[in-house]
Structures are given as C-alpha cells and as structure tokens.
Design an enzyme around this catalytic site. Structure first.
Site, PDB file in Angstrom:
ATOM      1  N   GLU A   1       0.861  -1.196   0.000  1.00  0.00           N
ATOM      2  CA  GLU A   1       0.000   0.000   0.000  1.00  0.00           C
ATOM      3  C   GLU A   1       0.896   1.245   0.000  1.00  0.00           C
ATOM      4  O   GLU A   1       1.953   1.250   0.642  1.00  0.00           O
ATOM      5  CB  GLU A   1      -0.823  -0.030   1.295  1.00  0.00           C
TER       6      GLU A   1
ATOM      7  N   LYS B   1      -9.705   2.206  -1.369  1.00  0.00           N
ATOM      8  CA  LYS B   1      -9.832   1.663  -0.004  1.00  0.00           C
ATOM      9  C   LYS B   1     -11.131   2.081   0.682  1.00  0.00           C
ATOM     10  O   LYS B   1     -11.463   3.273   0.735  1.00  0.00           O
ATOM     11  CB  LYS B   1      -8.634   2.104   0.832  1.00  0.00           C
TER      12      LYS B   1
ATOM     13  N   CYS C   1      -4.685  -3.009   3.286  1.00  0.00           N
ATOM     14  CA  CYS C   1      -4.329  -2.781   4.698  1.00  0.00           C
ATOM     15  C   CYS C   1      -5.468  -3.088   5.677  1.00  0.00           C
ATOM     16  O   CYS C   1      -5.825  -4.248   5.861  1.00  0.00           O
ATOM     17  CB  CYS C   1      -3.819  -1.354   4.856  1.00  0.00           C
TER      18      CYS C   1
END
Lengths: 298, 298
Positions: A36, A113, A158
């Site tokens: 990421e 995300k 993540c």
C-alpha cells in the site's frame, strides 16, 4: 518492502520495485504484490494541509513519468503486478488506491480503499498521526474481482483485511486469490498495545480469512523504520488451508514466492464452505441493517 | 468433555456434567459451557429413520427428568450454564439447540443451529455419516444475545463458528462473550484432510473471530473416541486480543477456566473496531444478496 524515507524520490523507489519485479520474474512468478502507498513514505502519519499532502504524495496519473518504467518492464518480462498508491482523480478526489496490472502492462482493475482507519483531527498528544480519514475519501465502489493472469483476483488494502466483510464480498464474486498491501505502525497511538499483538492480529486474520473464503491470500508490507517510525513486517502468502506457506524474514526489500495450486481452494468450496448449500443470508440482515452495535434483538 | 458411548445413559452423562459443574463452581466460575449434543453420542454419524433418531436422541422437554438434577444443582450452587442438546418441539420440529441458564436455574435464552453441516442422503461409501441436514431443521431465529450473568452473552453451535457472519450478527447486538459447543470428527469424510488441519481451522477461526468482534469466546468440545469414531478436542477460551488464554489438554472430562476481564473488549471496540466509525454496510450488500458465489460485479 523496506521503508521509504522522506528524502527518497519516487524514482529511487521505482528502481527498488523494478529490482524486486526482476527477481520475481527470475523465480517464474506471474504476479507480484507490492505494498500500500508503495511509492512514498506512509505520509498519513504527518499533519499537513490537504493541498500539501496532494502535491507531495499523490499521483495524478497512472502510469506517470516516474512509474512508467515499472509498466514497461512488466510488459517486457511478461509479469503482472499489484501496486498501492495515493490517487488524485482528474476531478480532484483523493483515494488510497491499488491497481492490478496484467502481463501486457495494462491496468485491468482499480480498487479504492473502503475501511479507512484512524482519524481526521490533529491529535496533539499522540506520538504520530493516522490521518487516513483526513487525506482520503472512502472508496466509491465495493470490493471487486478481476479475471486476469489465469485466476480470479480480488484486491483490498491494509485495514480492509481485518474486516470479514471484505473477504466475503470477494468470495461471493468467486475470488480465488486476494492480494493486498499494508502499512501497519508497530505502535498503537491509542493505547499501549504490545507490539507482538499487532503481528498476531495481522497473521491470524489473514489465516482465518483465507480459510473461511477458500482463497489464496498474498499480503505485502511496507515495513521497518521510516524516519524513526517503525512498521511491522510479516508479508505472507497464505493457502486456502489457512496455512502460512511463505513469510518474509526481514524488514528490507525481499521477495517471497509460492507456486499456488488454485484447486486447493476448490476442495473447501465443494464441502465445508459450499456457500450455496450452507450460507443462510436470511439470518444475516443485521450485517447490512446496522452500522454500529445496538441492543440485542430480543 | 470426553466421549459419550452408545451404551451410556443420559443419567450417566448428567452425573459427569454435575461433576464438572461442581469443579467449576469450586474454581469460582459464574458460567460453565458444555458441548453441543452433550447428552448423547454424536448420533448424526449414524443413518437411521427420523423416528428412530427422535425417539433415541431428542429431548421433548428441558429440563426433563434426566436433566432436572443439572438445573437443581446450578440453582443450589448459584452458577449458570450453556448446554447443547437435540430439541424436539411440542409441534414435532427437530433442532440442534442450546440453552443459556442463569444462576437461579432458569432458562434465559435458546438458540437453534443455523449452519447445519453435512448432508441428508445416505453416503454408502463414507466411513460414517454427517446427517445434520437430515435430522435437524435450520434454526428459525437469527443469532441472539442475552443480558445475563453480568455480561452480554451470545450463543452458537459447532459449524456456526466457521462462518464470520455468525460472530458479526452477535457483535452487532453488543455481545461481550460468545459461547459454543462442538463435535468435530477428526476424519473429513469428503477428502483425506490432514487431521492437524482440523484443529488448526478450529483454533485460527476462533482466534480471528474473537479479535474481529471484540468478544471473549469459550468453545467446548465433546471429543475423543465415541464407539471408534474419534473427534478433535481443543476446547479453548479466547480473549478479545485473539489470544488463547486457556486450552484443554486432554480428551476426557476436563475443566478449564479464566477470569475474563470484559473491559479488554472495550479497548478494541473504541479504536480499531469502532464499528460506527469504520464499518461501510453500503459496500456489503452482496453478503445478503447472494447465497452462493457468482460472477464478478464488473
């Protein structure tokens, strides 16, 4: 992937990514998973204006001048990759994003995300910040799965990996492989959590999620100390059995690799996790009807 | 809890449960978790008619004549318990059920198993059967949480623990503790799965689910060899950190115990798993809209 310091340029970083891409190709890999926000330091730890953050850390095009060599090399070698980066859209919307690139160097999928951790206010008493809620919008599309490189591949980023909904939405789109990058600070700014628990949570969540969703999972850390801020490593590849089959052993640039047998996931999909026979969505309504926890139903 | 043989009577079994109840009370426990189908052998491994199964293995009242001593002793000692058993309702409906009993010996909650594993046909080539889909109806109510014994306690049973939806529906009702019983055969009748994986899946799923849902989890096996059919042990108590804090070390009757600090779950609920701030149900629709896996959304 080891740390990226404030002084490092994107050009420096891309040279390191190219090195790992070539090593992976030498080991006959089809797909490389990078972390990421791989091109810069984990900048959400610093308080600054949106404008400054966007000017210093976001990509306005992908590929851009600094990242073009990565696409060119992937195409030349015939190898795909996943890359996380900070995306600023032409309309000025900021996202924590990832892309999936095929063996021709073409972008086949993009993910923005959804589970942004942290906060958007300046925590003056904290040793550092975790400002993902300040610098990024929540992803505007649900989790996706793409048919590419001979597999059905889903992406997340993540903190998404800690949420079982993430994995389930991809499994319900027939994902066989889930790839993700992460940056996980070793210190929890909210309470003195033992550092070993941070690694434990990372590993146990990946193992259970790979098993429960019958997928191969590959998670790539950016780790080590970025200008004094340490992040956990623990990049792993997990089989649909829930077993860790490869794990990084350093906090520097390091390539780990497996030759993944996709049929291993089928074994679980046919029996214990035959969703069509065993799932009971009529009893899952609360998962979409409530955001936070509420009173018992009865 | 060790095995129950075909020749064992319910009276024999209740004497063993009473022994463990008293030991737990001596160790200052407030709540004892007994296994799934604790009163009999794991009969879904045998093919028989519904009528025979119901006559031999189901309870038509709870408490009944054989189980009344358990309720009496719990009331006398002032200790609560969870018990799994085969329930036949007055209307003739069969369920794989569990009850939660408070310190006065009163039933405060009942759960009927939702994720029934196995099959409903006679598998002549299998070494034994797994006929939960034949002998039981799917539970008619979603997962519940009850305010009792000083905590918010959710219940599930065995295979439910493998499904992340189970835990989430209870966490969204503010569960602080999840209790469950299980019977897990050591052999997988569908493919030659290594036995160690069965234990691995049990443990890793409990650990991740306790962490992801900020709950204490207590899982009680019936285990060892029932008339030649071996089942895994591994009864555990898992903290909201995802750590195993107590684990059975035998395959016989054995009491494990922890003094659970419920505030440990609050730490996670306030930060990484502050559902109200971080969950994104607008992106979870597929979890209730699809039963089995389908095509990628795009």
């Amino acid at each position: 992937m080891g740390p990226v310091q404030l002084a490092d340029t994107r050009r420096d970083v891309v040279l390191r990514l190219l090195e790992m891409l070539r090593e992976a190709h030498g080991r006959k890999a089809d797909l490389v998973v990078f972390p990421e926000l791989a091109l810069t330091t984990f900048f959400p730890r610093y308080w600054m204006s949106q404008e400054e953050a966007q000017a210093r850390y976001f990509e306005t095009g992908m590929p851009g001048p600094d990242t073009q060599p990565l696409f060119d090399e992937a195409c030349k070698l015939g190898i795909g990759f996943y890359l996380g980066y900070a995306e600023l859209t032409p309309g000025g919307q900021p996202y924590n994003a990832s892309i999936l690139v095929d063996k021709t160097g073409g972008i086949v999928g993009k993910y923005r995300k959804i589970h942004l951790p942290g906060h958007d206010d300046h925590k003056l008493d904290a040793p550092f910040q975790h400002l993902e809620k300040k610098y990024f919008n929540v992803g505007d599309k649900t989790f996706g799965v793409w048919d590419t490189l001979g597999a059905r591949i889903g992406m997340c980023l993540c903190n998404d990996r800690r949420w079982p909904e993430t994995w389930r939405v991809m499994a319900l789109q027939s994902a066989e492989v889930v790839v993700l990058g992460y940056n996980t600070p070793s210190l929890n700014i909210h309470w003195p959590e033992p550092v070993h628990l941070r690694m434990h949570h990372h590993l146990v969540t990946l193992q259970a999620s790979a098993y429960q969703n019958c997928v191969w999972a590959a998670a790539a850390a950016k780790c080590g100390s970025e200008n004094g801020h340490h992040m956990i490593g623990g990049s792993v590849i997990v089989a649909p059995t829930g077993e860790i089959v490869a794990q990084a052993s350093t906090e520097g640039d390091e390539v780990i690799m497996v030759n993944a047998d996709l049929s291993l996931g089928d074994t679980f999909r046919k029996h214990v996790f035959d969703f069509a026979r065993h799932r009971r969505p009529e009893h899952y309504a609360l998962i979409v009807d409530r955001i936070g926890p509420g009173e018992p139903l009865r």
